[in-house]
Design an enzyme around this catalytic site. Structure first.
Site, PDB file in Angstrom:
ATOM      1  N   HIS A 317     -33.364  93.321 -39.136  1.00  0.00           N
ATOM      2  CA  HIS A 317     -34.338  94.338 -39.526  1.00  0.00           C
ATOM      3  C   HIS A 317     -34.805  95.069 -38.287  1.00  0.00           C
ATOM      4  O   HIS A 317     -34.931  94.469 -37.224  1.00  0.00           O
ATOM      5  CB  HIS A 317     -35.542  93.689 -40.239  1.00  0.00           C
ATOM      6  CG  HIS A 317     -36.333  94.667 -41.025  1.00  0.00           C
ATOM      7  ND1 HIS A 317     -37.329  95.418 -40.470  1.00  0.00           N
ATOM      8  CD2 HIS A 317     -36.242  95.038 -42.326  1.00  0.00           C
ATOM      9  CE1 HIS A 317     -37.830  96.206 -41.402  1.00  0.00           C
ATOM     10  NE2 HIS A 317     -37.197  96.005 -42.539  1.00  0.00           N
ATOM     11  N   ASP A 375     -33.500  91.699 -48.774  1.00  0.00           N
ATOM     12  CA  ASP A 375     -32.336  92.008 -49.597  1.00  0.00           C
ATOM     13  C   ASP A 375     -31.377  90.845 -49.754  1.00  0.00           C
ATOM     14  O   ASP A 375     -30.488  90.880 -50.587  1.00  0.00           O
ATOM     15  CB  ASP A 375     -31.591  93.206 -49.000  1.00  0.00           C
ATOM     16  CG  ASP A 375     -32.436  94.440 -49.079  1.00  0.00           C
ATOM     17  OD1 ASP A 375     -32.985  94.693 -50.151  1.00  0.00           O
ATOM     18  OD2 ASP A 375     -32.573  95.133 -48.059  1.00  0.00           O
TER      19      ASP A 375
HETATM   20  N1  CMC Z   1     -24.968  91.406 -38.626  1.00  0.00           N
HETATM   21  C1  CMC Z   1     -24.453  91.292 -37.378  1.00  0.00           C
HETATM   22  N2  CMC Z   1     -24.983  91.858 -36.272  1.00  0.00           N
HETATM   23  C2  CMC Z   1     -26.090  92.596 -36.436  1.00  0.00           C
HETATM   24  C3  CMC Z   1     -26.687  92.759 -37.704  1.00  0.00           C
HETATM   25  C4  CMC Z   1     -26.094  92.128 -38.826  1.00  0.00           C
HETATM   26  N3  CMC Z   1     -26.627  92.262 -40.058  1.00  0.00           N
HETATM   27  N4  CMC Z   1     -27.789  93.543 -37.593  1.00  0.00           N
HETATM   28  C5  CMC Z   1     -27.870  93.855 -36.293  1.00  0.00           C
HETATM   29  N5  CMC Z   1     -26.853  93.286 -35.590  1.00  0.00           N
HETATM   30  C6  CMC Z   1     -26.634  93.358 -34.146  1.00  0.00           C
HETATM   31  C7  CMC Z   1     -26.113  94.728 -33.736  1.00  0.00           C
HETATM   32  O1  CMC Z   1     -24.697  94.758 -33.718  1.00  0.00           O
HETATM   33  C8  CMC Z   1     -26.720  94.898 -32.364  1.00  0.00           C
HETATM   34  O2  CMC Z   1     -25.944  94.182 -31.449  1.00  0.00           O
HETATM   35  P1  CMC Z   1     -25.814  94.685 -29.912  1.00  0.00           P
HETATM   36  O3  CMC Z   1     -27.210  94.638 -29.345  1.00  0.00           O
HETATM   37  O4  CMC Z   1     -24.892  93.687 -29.289  1.00  0.00           O
HETATM   38  O5  CMC Z   1     -25.251  96.075 -29.974  1.00  0.00           O
HETATM   39  C9  CMC Z   1     -28.079  94.215 -32.472  1.00  0.00           C
HETATM   40  O6  CMC Z   1     -27.937  93.235 -33.529  1.00  0.00           O
HETATM   41  C10 CMC Z   1     -29.221  95.156 -32.828  1.00  0.00           C
HETATM   42  O7  CMC Z   1     -28.852  95.893 -33.989  1.00  0.00           O
HETATM   43  P2  CMC Z   1     -29.260  97.407 -34.261  1.00  0.00           P
HETATM   44  O8  CMC Z   1     -28.306  98.026 -35.225  1.00  0.00           O
HETATM   45  O9  CMC Z   1     -29.454  98.102 -32.952  1.00  0.00           O
HETATM   46  O10 CMC Z   1     -30.671  97.214 -34.942  1.00  0.00           O
HETATM   47  P3  CMC Z   1     -31.382  98.268 -35.840  1.00  0.00           P
HETATM   48  O11 CMC Z   1     -32.827  97.956 -35.731  1.00  0.00           O
HETATM   49  O12 CMC Z   1     -30.945  99.636 -35.510  1.00  0.00           O
HETATM   50  O13 CMC Z   1     -30.840  97.927 -37.309  1.00  0.00           O
HETATM   51  C11 CMC Z   1     -30.591  97.125 -39.502  1.00  0.00           C
HETATM   52  C12 CMC Z   1     -31.509  97.252 -38.276  1.00  0.00           C
HETATM   53  C13 CMC Z   1     -31.384  96.574 -40.688  1.00  0.00           C
HETATM   54  C14 CMC Z   1     -30.040  98.515 -39.907  1.00  0.00           C
HETATM   55  C15 CMC Z   1     -29.423  96.174 -39.148  1.00  0.00           C
HETATM   56  O14 CMC Z   1     -29.924  94.909 -38.819  1.00  0.00           O
HETATM   57  C16 CMC Z   1     -28.393  96.071 -40.260  1.00  0.00           C
HETATM   58  O15 CMC Z   1     -27.491  96.913 -40.356  1.00  0.00           O
HETATM   59  N6  CMC Z   1     -28.532  95.034 -41.164  1.00  0.00           N
HETATM   60  C17 CMC Z   1     -27.667  94.918 -42.301  1.00  0.00           C
HETATM   61  C18 CMC Z   1     -28.137  95.834 -43.400  1.00  0.00           C
HETATM   62  C19 CMC Z   1     -29.391  95.338 -44.060  1.00  0.00           C
HETATM   63  O16 CMC Z   1     -29.508  94.191 -44.431  1.00  0.00           O
HETATM   64  N7  CMC Z   1     -30.339  96.275 -44.262  1.00  0.00           N
HETATM   65  C20 CMC Z   1     -31.589  95.980 -44.957  1.00  0.00           C
HETATM   66  C21 CMC Z   1     -32.793  96.231 -44.127  1.00  0.00           C
HETATM   67  S1  CMC Z   1     -34.228  95.519 -44.916  1.00  0.00           S
HETATM   68  C22 CMC Z   1     -34.555  96.580 -46.189  1.00  0.00           C
HETATM   69  C23 CMC Z   1     -35.509  97.636 -45.832  1.00  0.00           C
HETATM   70  O17 CMC Z   1     -36.618  97.326 -45.333  1.00  0.00           O
HETATM   71  O18 CMC Z   1     -35.147  98.804 -46.095  1.00  0.00           O
END
Ligand code: CMC
Length: 441
Positions: A317, A375
């Site tokens: 998240h 989720d």
């Molecule tokens: N599985 C594997 N690696 C992950 C995941 C995951 N689900 N989420 C983040 N990472 C890694 C990512 O690759 C990155 O690694 P590095 O630092 O080596 O590049 C690091 O963790 C940070 O990730 P980010 O994408 O920079 O983080 P963000 O804050 O931009 O993204 C997120 C948050 C929710 C979009 C992401 O965690 C994700 O895509 N999760 C899966 C989709 C999901 O479950 N979304 C629901 C969010 S909760 C509902 C809501 O409130 O809307």
């Protein structure tokens, strides 16, 4: 635009931060909220220094002052108007939470009755709107239909689109909270080829939604109180989440003075994405793809491999760097629903629990603070309740409508509100002269 007085308790400048740019020192006010980190107010930075700030994804940028929802991602805290989410999920109901988010306080008994009466008097849709649905293919994604039909509300309810009139703003807010379940249920019925079921005002908000989805005209609808309570709780958990992507979309759309129905349609479009509201659909699909506990290590390895492009859906998240407090309630609700309908041994639940256990012990997930989010368990729960996967994000939209509306209302009433207009770091071509086509190489 009608702007109310700024409340007395609005945070003002507390201290200053010094910024030195090209040997020139600029003082930036630092503002403190009632909870959470301070913010450096850069609103005059361009005027004073000729520089913009650069923050893709707004990871360090507060876009507004808000009094609605507070998240402490490091400690896994979520408060609606100061009340912890687990207390609301355990003791409140969705309509009461709607009142809380919209008006700032839990309602008294009289206020709750009045609010319920107001909402139930707006649950029907203009009959002509029901004909809109037949313009869509039966296999259309329900979110595509939601975006269209909700946007079209502004064509039917002109008397509540003047945003400078507080009365019209209130009516539009009530209409949206009341009509969203009706529209959502209609998208479902349309996909099945079944007749639309009209709202029942003798039912509570969530029970009415369930009967609009699952009743048929030729048989009485027998609701299940455990299911109703579970869905009501799911609505509470999804009702607001401060400045998330869809809420920020609603605020940005509303900042131009667009009508509230158009703003909520924009929020629905944003919510549809798999990184936001579409994540529970994606999480359930992922669990189904994993299929059995013995395949989990393969998927964990894929999630850790940057080149795979695969992420564990339902994990991670932007704000929570601890267990999502909504996920805890969701997990408990999931167990209650599966116990009630006798599918306690649902194979995907077994996969989910084992996946969670393994991921929480894995160095990659520990180091990146990736915990299950709401989720992760909501998809299994909703499917057990009888909803098809394509309806999951629609249910999220039903619940989040009150959050969007409360935030939109707060923005309209904020004296600091201006049209949202981010700036950019331009990296394109510098100025060049037009070349006629026959001279181009
Ligand atoms: N599985 C594997 N690696 C992950 C995941 C995951 N689900 N989420 C983040 N990472 C890694 C990512 O690759 C990155 O690694 P590095 O630092 O080596 O590049 C690091 O963790 C940070 O990730 P980010 O994408 O920079 O983080 P963000 O804050 O931009 O993204 C997120 C948050 C929710 C979009 C992401 O965690 C994700 O895509 N999760 C899966 C989709 C999901 O479950 N979304 C629901 C969010 S909760 C509902 C809501 O409130 O809307």
């Amino acid at each position: 635009m009608n702007v109310h007085d700024r409340p007395d308790d609005a945070p003002g400048p507390e201290t200053n931060a010094d910024l030195v740019l090209n040997d020139t020192k600029t003082q930036l006010p630092v503002r403190a909220g009632t909870l959470g980190p301070n913010v450096v107010d850069v609103s005059r930075l361009y005027r004073d220094t000729g520089c913009f700030t650069y923050d893709p994804g707004f990871t360090s940028t507060a876009n507004c002052v808000s009094r609605i929802t507070y998240i402490d991602g490091d400690h896994g805290t979520l408060l609606y108007r100061g009340y912890p989410i687990d207390q609301l999920a355990d003791h409140s109901n969705f309509l009461e939470v709607c009142h809380l988010l919209l008006y700032g306080d839990l309602p008294t008994k009289d206020a709750a009755n009045t609010f319920r009466h107001t909402i139930t008097r707006h649950t029907m849709l203009h009959e002509q709107m029901t004909r809109f649905f037949t313009g869509f293919r039966r296999d259309a994604h329900p979110m595509a239909i939601m975006v269209g039909v909700v946007g079209a509300l502004s064509a039917f309810y002109h008397d509540s689109t003047d945003i400078s009139d507080p009365e019209q703003r209130a009516v539009a807010s009530h209409r949206m909270i009341a009509k969203m379940p009706t529209i959502a249920a209609m998208t479902y019925k349309y996909s099945l080829g079944q007749p639309f079921i009209y709202p029942r005002n003798d039912f509570d908000y969530t029970a009415n939604f369930l009967q609009m989805c699952f009743a048929i005209p030729c048989e009485p609808y027998l609701g299940n109180p455990v299911m109703t309570k579970a869905l009501d709780r799911i609505f509470i958990l999804h009702a607001d989440h401060e400045q998330n992507a869809s809420t920020s979309t609603v605020r940005l759309a509303g900042s131009s003075g667009a009508n509230p129905f158009a703003c909520v349609a924009a929020g629905i479009a944003c919510l549809w994405g798999p990184a936001h509201g579409g994540a529970n659909e994606a999480a359930l699909n992922m669990l189904a793809e994993i299929g059995s506990v013995d395949r989990i290590p393969e998927f964990i390895a894929k999630a850790k491999d940057k080149n795979s492009g695969f992420r564990l859906m339902g994990f991670g998240h932007r704000v929570y760097k601890n267990y999502d407090p909504r996920a805890k309630v969701m997990q408990q609700t999931c167990h209650e629903v599966l116990d009630t309908i006798g599918t306690r041994n649902e194979p995907l639940l077994e996969v989910a629990m084992e996946l969670e256990r393994i991921a929480l012990q894995d160095e990659y997930f520990i180091e990146k603070k990736l915990y299950p989010n709401i989720d992760f368990y909501s998809g299994i729960t909703l499917r057990a309740m009888g909803f098809p996967v394509s309806m999951f994000t629609v249910l999220f939209a039903v619940a989040r409508t009150v959050g969007w509306i409360a935030q939109w209302k707060e923005m309209i009433e904020d004296p600091e509100q201006r049209i949202g207009r981010p700036r950019q770091l331009y990296m394109g071509a510098t100025e060049r002269q037009f070349v006629p086509m026959d001279e181009r190489v």
